[in-house]
Design a protein around this motif. Structure first.
Motif, PDB file in Angstrom:
ATOM      1  N   VAL A   3     101.391  34.723  -1.507  1.00 51.53           N
ATOM      2  CA  VAL A   3     101.148  33.362  -1.016  1.00 51.53           C
ATOM      3  C   VAL A   3      99.964  33.330  -0.058  1.00 51.53           C
ATOM      4  N   ILE A   4      99.889  34.305   0.836  1.00 53.09           N
ATOM      5  CA  ILE A   4      98.809  34.302   1.829  1.00 53.09           C
ATOM      6  C   ILE A   4      97.439  34.463   1.162  1.00 53.09           C
ATOM      7  N   PRO A   5      97.259  35.431   0.264  1.00 57.55           N
ATOM      8  CA  PRO A   5      95.968  35.505  -0.436  1.00 57.55           C
ATOM      9  C   PRO A   5      95.626  34.236  -1.205  1.00 57.55           C
ATOM     10  N   ASP A   6      96.638  33.627  -1.829  1.00 55.63           N
ATOM     11  CA  ASP A   6      96.398  32.379  -2.557  1.00 55.63           C
ATOM     12  C   ASP A   6      95.964  31.273  -1.594  1.00 55.63           C
ATOM     13  N   ALA A   7      96.609  31.230  -0.444  1.00 56.85           N
ATOM     14  CA  ALA A   7      96.240  30.220   0.551  1.00 56.85           C
ATOM     15  C   ALA A   7      94.814  30.463   1.068  1.00 56.85           C
ATOM     16  N   TRP A   8      94.460  31.740   1.254  1.00 54.28           N
ATOM     17  CA  TRP A   8      93.100  32.061   1.702  1.00 54.28           C
ATOM     18  C   TRP A   8      92.081  31.661   0.643  1.00 54.28           C
ATOM     19  N   THR A   9      92.406  31.897  -0.608  1.00 52.89           N
ATOM     20  CA  THR A   9      91.510  31.476  -1.692  1.00 52.89           C
ATOM     21  C   THR A   9      91.340  29.962  -1.697  1.00 52.89           C
ATOM     22  N   TRP A  10      92.420  29.243  -1.459  1.00 54.12           N
ATOM     23  CA  TRP A  10      92.355  27.774  -1.407  1.00 54.12           C
ATOM     24  C   TRP A  10      91.453  27.321  -0.252  1.00 54.12           C
ATOM     25  N   LEU A  11      91.595  27.995   0.899  1.00 51.66           N
ATOM     26  CA  LEU A  11      90.808  27.608   2.078  1.00 51.66           C
ATOM     27  C   LEU A  11      89.329  27.931   1.911  1.00 51.66           C
ATOM     28  N   THR A  12      89.031  28.976   1.199  1.00 50.70           N
ATOM     29  CA  THR A  12      87.631  29.389   1.040  1.00 50.70           C
ATOM     30  C   THR A  12      86.951  28.736  -0.161  1.00 50.70           C
ATOM     31  N   THR A  13      87.638  27.826  -0.807  1.00 57.49           N
ATOM     32  CA  THR A  13      87.039  27.077  -1.914  1.00 57.49           C
ATOM     33  C   THR A  13      86.357  25.838  -1.349  1.00 57.49           C
ATOM     34  N   GLY A  14      85.052  25.757  -1.526  1.00 58.80           N
ATOM     35  CA  GLY A  14      84.281  24.678  -0.907  1.00 58.80           C
ATOM     36  C   GLY A  14      84.733  23.292  -1.308  1.00 58.80           C
ATOM     37  N   ALA A  15      85.201  23.127  -2.534  1.00 55.60           N
ATOM     38  CA  ALA A  15      85.617  21.805  -3.009  1.00 55.60           C
ATOM     39  C   ALA A  15      86.788  21.255  -2.218  1.00 55.60           C
ATOM     40  N   ASN A  16      87.604  22.144  -1.636  1.00 59.80           N
ATOM     41  CA  ASN A  16      88.763  21.690  -0.870  1.00 59.80           C
ATOM     42  C   ASN A  16      88.387  21.187   0.524  1.00 59.80           C
ATOM     43  N   TRP A  17      87.149  21.395   0.932  1.00 58.91           N
ATOM     44  CA  TRP A  17      86.700  20.965   2.256  1.00 58.91           C
ATOM     45  C   TRP A  17      85.894  19.668   2.213  1.00 58.91           C
ATOM     46  N   SER A  18      85.464  19.278   1.053  1.00 59.98           N
ATOM     47  CA  SER A  18      84.596  18.103   0.945  1.00 59.98           C
ATOM     48  C   SER A  18      85.392  16.895   0.473  1.00 59.98           C
ATOM     49  N   GLY A  19      84.775  15.730   0.617  1.00 56.59           N
ATOM     50  CA  GLY A  19      85.406  14.506   0.145  1.00 56.59           C
ATOM     51  C   GLY A  19      86.320  13.888   1.182  1.00 56.59           C
ATOM     52  N   GLU A  20      86.787  12.693   0.861  1.00 54.81           N
ATOM     53  CA  GLU A  20      87.627  11.945   1.799  1.00 54.81           C
ATOM     54  C   GLU A  20      88.951  12.640   2.083  1.00 54.81           C
ATOM     55  N   GLY A  21      89.500  13.331   1.096  1.00 57.81           N
ATOM     56  CA  GLY A  21      90.772  14.008   1.288  1.00 57.81           C
ATOM     57  C   GLY A  21      90.637  15.490   1.549  1.00 57.81           C
ATOM     58  N   GLY A  22      89.434  15.971   1.813  1.00 57.40           N
ATOM     59  CA  GLY A  22      89.215  17.386   2.064  1.00 57.40           C
ATOM     60  C   GLY A  22      89.650  17.811   3.450  1.00 57.40           C
ATOM     61  N   VAL A  23      89.624  19.121   3.665  1.00 56.82           N
ATOM     62  CA  VAL A  23      90.056  19.673   4.951  1.00 56.82           C
ATOM     63  C   VAL A  23      89.192  19.147   6.091  1.00 56.82           C
ATOM     64  N   GLY A  24      87.878  19.036   5.860  1.00 60.53           N
ATOM     65  CA  GLY A  24      86.994  18.555   6.917  1.00 60.53           C
ATOM     66  C   GLY A  24      87.354  17.162   7.380  1.00 60.53           C
ATOM     67  N   SER A  25      87.592  16.260   6.439  1.00 60.60           N
ATOM     68  CA  SER A  25      87.955  14.891   6.781  1.00 60.60           C
ATOM     69  C   SER A  25      89.319  14.833   7.457  1.00 60.60           C
ATOM     70  N   ARG A  26      90.271  15.567   6.924  1.00 58.65           N
ATOM     71  CA  ARG A  26      91.616  15.572   7.520  1.00 58.65           C
ATOM     72  C   ARG A  26      91.614  16.214   8.905  1.00 58.65           C
ATOM     73  N   LEU A  27      90.783  17.233   9.096  1.00 61.42           N
ATOM     74  CA  LEU A  27      90.678  17.859  10.409  1.00 61.42           C
ATOM     75  C   LEU A  27      90.110  16.880  11.429  1.00 61.42           C
ATOM     76  N   ALA A  28      89.105  16.106  11.031  1.00 66.88           N
ATOM     77  CA  ALA A  28      88.534  15.103  11.935  1.00 66.88           C
ATOM     78  C   ALA A  28      89.581  14.058  12.298  1.00 66.88           C
ATOM     79  N   GLU A  29      90.379  13.626  11.318  1.00 64.71           N
ATOM     80  CA  GLU A  29      91.448  12.664  11.607  1.00 64.71           C
ATOM     81  C   GLU A  29      92.473  13.254  12.571  1.00 64.71           C
ATOM     82  N   HIS A  30      92.801  14.528  12.358  1.00 64.58           N
ATOM     83  CA  HIS A  30      93.793  15.192  13.206  1.00 64.58           C
ATOM     84  C   HIS A  30      93.288  15.306  14.646  1.00 64.58           C
ATOM     85  N   LEU A  31      92.029  15.686  14.801  1.00 61.24           N
ATOM     86  CA  LEU A  31      91.448  15.803  16.135  1.00 61.24           C
ATOM     87  C   LEU A  31      91.370  14.442  16.813  1.00 61.24           C
ATOM     88  N   TYR A  32      91.058  13.416  16.054  1.00 61.95           N
ATOM     89  CA  TYR A  32      91.012  12.060  16.609  1.00 61.95           C
ATOM     90  C   TYR A  32      92.394  11.647  17.127  1.00 61.95           C
TER      91      TYR A  32
END
Length: 237
Positions: A3-32
């Motif tokens: 599970v941990i390697p799979d989760a790391w692979t998910w986190l290191t996939t650039g597509a999961n960080w971009s877009g409105e529902g990506g990690v970057g956007s959700r992280l900004a909402e969380h920090l706000y």
């Protein structure tokens, strides 16, 4: 794969960080959400705690406020969030989430600040009062500096709790990193669920570390200790 390697692979996939529902956007909402809730909670709790702790004649009111505040910890935050979402505030963006998280953050802030000021070294306080300090000077220049470590401990505790609890906002159609976790549950993607949890955990640790560093740098007593050490080790004339 685990599970941990799979989760790391998910986190290191650039597509999961971009877009409105990506990690970057959700992280900004969380920090706000975290920042707004922490600022509002401090604005509500700290002035009241300082006022109650500073006034010796208000000890009964202070004890009552602390007991009521601590009783609020027993109320499930998610239950409050759901009630607010279903009530008159339902559908009003992040407002229900902010109210619920502010109510959750107030107890440690109020308790620590009140105890820190009310339990400040009485000898130091009385000496400052004997020097002719006004009540405001006594609070600002003596009691708050003495209580600063305990006040900051309350701020750190509240901040970490808000970071962790803000994930519940997703269950009430709110934003933040919790949306990544709930989306993973919805699609039976365990790697995404674990990845979202890892991001929340790392964020909580970073917030704790930054506030601990700020406490160390801003501590009023820190600037006085080197002088005291020099004075203690200086040779007698």
């Amino acid at each position: 794969m685990g599970v941990i390697p799979d989760a790391w692979t998910w986190l290191t996939t650039g597509a999961n960080w971009s877009g409105e529902g990506g990690v970057g956007s959700r992280l900004a909402e969380h920090l706000y959400l975290t920042g707004v809730c922490l600022v509002l909670a401090c604005a509500l709790a700290l002035p009241l705690a300082l006022w109650l702790g500073h006034g010796g004649g208000r000890r009964l009111g202070g004890a009552l406020a602390i007991n009521i505040s601590n009783a609020g910890r027993a109320v499930p935050t998610f239950a409050v969030l759901v009630l607010l979402s279903l009530g008159p505030l339902g559908g009003h963006g992040d407002l229900p989430t902010i109210i619920a998280l502010v109510l959750f953050a107030v107890p440690p802030l109020l308790t620590n600040a009140y105890v820190g000021v009310s339990e400040a070294d009485r000898d130091v306080v009385e000496a400052a009062r004997g020097m002719g300090m006004s009540p405001w000077q006594l609070l600002a220049r003596v009691e708050i500096p003495l209580a600063f470590p305990l006040i900051m401990t309350g701020v750190r505790t509240a901040a970490v709790q808000v970071v962790a609890t803000a994930t519940l906002a997703a269950l009430a159609a709110g934003g933040g990193l919790g949306r990544i976790i709930t989306a993973g549950f919805a699609t039976y993607d365990t790697a995404q669920v674990v990845a979202g949890a890892m991001v929340v955990a790392v964020l909580a640790l970073l917030v704790e570390g930054v506030l601990a560093l700020a406490q160390r740098l801003l501590d009023p007593g820190r600037r006085k200790r080197p002088r005291a050490a020099v004075a203690a080790t200086a040779p007698a004339p």
